[in-house]
Design a protein around this motif. Structure first.
Motif, PDB file in Angstrom:
ATOM      1  N   UNK A 154      12.166   2.924  -6.786  1.00  0.00           N
ATOM      2  CA  UNK A 154      12.089   4.358  -7.058  1.00  0.00           C
ATOM      3  C   UNK A 154      13.467   4.938  -7.288  1.00  0.00           C
ATOM      4  N   UNK A 155      13.509   5.978  -8.117  1.00  0.00           N
ATOM      5  CA  UNK A 155      14.697   6.817  -8.260  1.00  0.00           C
ATOM      6  C   UNK A 155      14.420   8.096  -7.492  1.00  0.00           C
ATOM      7  N   UNK A 156      15.237   8.389  -6.520  1.00  0.00           N
ATOM      8  CA  UNK A 156      15.032   9.557  -5.667  1.00  0.00           C
ATOM      9  C   UNK A 156      16.024  10.644  -6.027  1.00  0.00           C
ATOM     10  N   UNK A 157      15.550  11.892  -6.051  1.00  0.00           N
ATOM     11  CA  UNK A 157      16.445  13.026  -6.280  1.00  0.00           C
ATOM     12  C   UNK A 157      15.874  14.247  -5.572  1.00  0.00           C
ATOM     13  N   UNK A 158      16.543  15.380  -5.756  1.00  0.00           N
ATOM     14  CA  UNK A 158      16.138  16.597  -5.045  1.00  0.00           C
ATOM     15  C   UNK A 158      14.757  17.078  -5.458  1.00  0.00           C
ATOM     16  N   UNK A 159      14.303  16.663  -6.635  1.00  0.00           N
ATOM     17  CA  UNK A 159      13.005  17.121  -7.146  1.00  0.00           C
ATOM     18  C   UNK A 159      11.855  16.194  -6.759  1.00  0.00           C
ATOM     19  N   UNK A 160      12.162  15.085  -6.107  1.00  0.00           N
ATOM     20  CA  UNK A 160      11.106  14.163  -5.718  1.00  0.00           C
ATOM     21  C   UNK A 160      11.469  12.730  -6.038  1.00  0.00           C
ATOM     22  N   UNK A 161      10.468  11.921  -6.342  1.00  0.00           N
ATOM     23  CA  UNK A 161      10.698  10.503  -6.641  1.00  0.00           C
ATOM     24  C   UNK A 161       9.983  10.139  -7.940  1.00  0.00           C
ATOM     25  N   UNK A 162      10.541   9.163  -8.620  1.00  0.00           N
ATOM     26  CA  UNK A 162       9.868   8.604  -9.796  1.00  0.00           C
ATOM     27  C   UNK A 162      10.152   7.114  -9.844  1.00  0.00           C
TER      28      UNK A 162
ATOM     29  N   UNK B 157       1.855  10.765   0.112  1.00  0.00           N
ATOM     30  CA  UNK B 157       1.407   9.397   0.346  1.00  0.00           C
ATOM     31  C   UNK B 157       1.209   9.143   1.835  1.00  0.00           C
ATOM     32  N   UNK B 158       2.115   9.692   2.661  1.00  0.00           N
ATOM     33  CA  UNK B 158       1.997   9.523   4.113  1.00  0.00           C
ATOM     34  C   UNK B 158       0.714  10.154   4.633  1.00  0.00           C
ATOM     35  N   UNK B 159       0.387  11.366   4.145  1.00  0.00           N
ATOM     36  CA  UNK B 159      -0.839  12.036   4.575  1.00  0.00           C
ATOM     37  C   UNK B 159      -2.070  11.228   4.167  1.00  0.00           C
ATOM     38  N   UNK B 160      -2.038  10.647   2.974  1.00  0.00           N
ATOM     39  CA  UNK B 160      -3.171   9.854   2.495  1.00  0.00           C
ATOM     40  C   UNK B 160      -3.393   8.618   3.357  1.00  0.00           C
ATOM     41  N   UNK B 161      -2.299   7.987   3.794  1.00  0.00           N
ATOM     42  CA  UNK B 161      -2.395   6.759   4.576  1.00  0.00           C
ATOM     43  C   UNK B 161      -2.368   7.012   6.082  1.00  0.00           C
ATOM     44  N   UNK B 162      -2.374   8.295   6.455  1.00  0.00           N
ATOM     45  CA  UNK B 162      -2.385   8.690   7.869  1.00  0.00           C
ATOM     46  C   UNK B 162      -1.174   8.122   8.612  1.00  0.00           C
ATOM     47  N   UNK B 163      -0.007   8.229   7.979  1.00  0.00           N
ATOM     48  CA  UNK B 163       1.255   7.804   8.559  1.00  0.00           C
ATOM     49  C   UNK B 163       2.264   8.938   8.433  1.00  0.00           C
TER      50      UNK B 163
ATOM     51  N   UNK C 223       3.914   5.713  -5.519  1.00  0.00           N
ATOM     52  CA  UNK C 223       3.975   5.661  -6.982  1.00  0.00           C
ATOM     53  C   UNK C 223       2.899   6.538  -7.609  1.00  0.00           C
ATOM     54  N   UNK C 224       1.711   6.525  -7.011  1.00  0.00           N
ATOM     55  CA  UNK C 224       0.604   7.311  -7.551  1.00  0.00           C
ATOM     56  C   UNK C 224       0.756   8.795  -7.255  1.00  0.00           C
ATOM     57  N   UNK C 225       1.238   9.118  -6.061  1.00  0.00           N
ATOM     58  CA  UNK C 225       1.341  10.516  -5.634  1.00  0.00           C
ATOM     59  C   UNK C 225       2.676  11.159  -5.997  1.00  0.00           C
ATOM     60  N   UNK C 226       3.666  10.317  -6.305  1.00  0.00           N
ATOM     61  CA  UNK C 226       5.021  10.812  -6.614  1.00  0.00           C
ATOM     62  C   UNK C 226       5.603  11.624  -5.464  1.00  0.00           C
ATOM     63  N   UNK C 227       5.231  11.249  -4.255  1.00  0.00           N
ATOM     64  CA  UNK C 227       5.703  11.986  -3.083  1.00  0.00           C
ATOM     65  C   UNK C 227       5.514  11.119  -1.842  1.00  0.00           C
ATOM     66  N   UNK C 228       6.573  11.000  -1.026  1.00  0.00           N
ATOM     67  CA  UNK C 228       6.461  10.268   0.231  1.00  0.00           C
ATOM     68  C   UNK C 228       5.566  11.026   1.213  1.00  0.00           C
TER      69      UNK C 228
ATOM     70  N   UNK D  84       0.830  -1.209   0.000  1.00  0.00           N
ATOM     71  CA  UNK D  84       0.000   0.000   0.000  1.00  0.00           C
ATOM     72  C   UNK D  84       0.864   1.258   0.000  1.00  0.00           C
ATOM     73  N   UNK D  85       1.955   1.221   0.768  1.00  0.00           N
ATOM     74  CA  UNK D  85       2.864   2.367   0.794  1.00  0.00           C
ATOM     75  C   UNK D  85       3.489   2.579  -0.579  1.00  0.00           C
ATOM     76  N   UNK D  86       3.946   1.490  -1.203  1.00  0.00           N
ATOM     77  CA  UNK D  86       4.537   1.578  -2.542  1.00  0.00           C
ATOM     78  C   UNK D  86       3.553   2.151  -3.548  1.00  0.00           C
ATOM     79  N   UNK D  87       2.315   1.636  -3.548  1.00  0.00           N
ATOM     80  CA  UNK D  87       1.310   2.102  -4.519  1.00  0.00           C
ATOM     81  C   UNK D  87       0.978   3.568  -4.305  1.00  0.00           C
ATOM     82  N   UNK D  88       0.869   4.001  -3.059  1.00  0.00           N
ATOM     83  CA  UNK D  88       0.531   5.396  -2.771  1.00  0.00           C
ATOM     84  C   UNK D  88       1.650   6.333  -3.206  1.00  0.00           C
TER      85      UNK D  88
END
Length: 298
Positions: free
Chosen positions: A52-60, A25-31, A17-22, A11-15
């Protein structure tokens, strides 16, 4: 199923991936973002791949992450839908997936009849060019378009379709379209996914070759038909999909319905084990009845 990773990690991975932001995604899952990051890290460790590939601009998503998401997202949706049905007491749900243009042009206008005949069945309809993955439980039935190469499934043709040049009456009148060779003097609309292309139709009914360039190209029949109704050119499309356009005079068969390439291109597809489900049996009987009634005359 010991090889399955924890659902919380999926669920964390899917959120993410969909939101492109940790953080989102955390806010959506209340974590917390830290908790989400740790769950994704544990999943990557379990799988032995970088998702994921992480960089200063976010994740993809990485390439491996994209492939994994294609399979995991459908499975999570199926679990969510089954859970919702159970909570709502819907013990007789039916999940139908369909090719987009058939779903909107042919199936949707008829669904009221199915709902009235079978109020006990909760119908869920989705549409996309990609086929349903029955192994993931994404659908009970899939209405597919194309050449039937699905040997491990039951494949039932819906109807024969006549593929003909279609245009608005005003376009035909203004361009004085009377002869097939005139098609090469007007804008032609190309349906990229059609099983019958302009080259096929012209080869059947003339000695002319299709142009190398088309005025417009679309990946859905509905868009091609809409463009033709707006007078943007001549579309080569199914008279079955265009039945309502023809009936209300928005489109006409430029050279008549007899100048058609006849094909069977829409099929109801399902695993043999699904045929035992009462909802599937009811839908198959209904849709084949509708297909027979919608057949165009000679």
């Amino acid at each position: 199923m010991a090889s399955l990773p924890p659902v919380s990690n999926l669920l964390a991975f899917e959120a993410v991936a969909r939101r492109r932001s940790f953080a989102v995604a955390a806010a959506e899952l209340h974590l917390t973002a830290s908790a989400i990051s740790h769950q994704v890290a544990r999943l990557e460790s379990d799988l032995g791949v970088k998702l994921f590939d992480r960089n200063a601009h976010g994740v993809r998503l990485s390439m491996a992450g994209e492939r994994y998401l294609e399979r995991v997202a459908g499975a999570l949706k199926a679990i969510s839908a089954a859970t919702d049905d159970l909570r709502q007491g819907l013990g007789n749900s039916l999940y139908v997936h369909a090719a987009p243009s058939l779903a909107s042009l042919w199936l949707m206008p008829r669904l009221r009849g199915f709902a009235e005949a079978h109020p006990e069945i909760a119908l869920n309809l989705s549409a996309a060019h990609t086929h349903s993955d029955f192994a993931l439980g994404q659908a009970d039935l899939d209405i597919r378009y194309g050449v039937p190469r699905w040997g491990d499934l039951v494949v039932e043709p819906l109807f024969e379709e006549r593929i003909v040049p279609l245009a608005s009456p005003a376009f035909v009148r203004e361009r004085r379209l009377k002869r097939i060779e005139q098609l090469l003097e007007v804008p032609l609309i190309q349906s990229n996914v059609s099983v019958v292309q302009w080259s096929d139709w012209l080869k059947r009914f003339s000695d002319r070759r299709a142009p190398e360039r088309f005025a417009l190209r679309f990946d859905r029949a509905q868009m091609s038909l809409d463009a033709a109704t707006q007078g943007l050119g001549v579309a080569l499309e199914s008279a079955t999909n265009a039945q309502r356009h023809l009936a209300d005079g928005r489109l006409k068969a430029v050279f008549g319905l007899d100048k058609a390439v006849v094909v069977k291109a829409h099929f109801v597809v399902y695993p043999a084990r699904h045929a035992r489900r009462p909802a599937v049996e009811a839908f198959l009987a209904w849709i084949h009845g509708e297909a027979a009634r919608s057949a165009l005359p000679g």
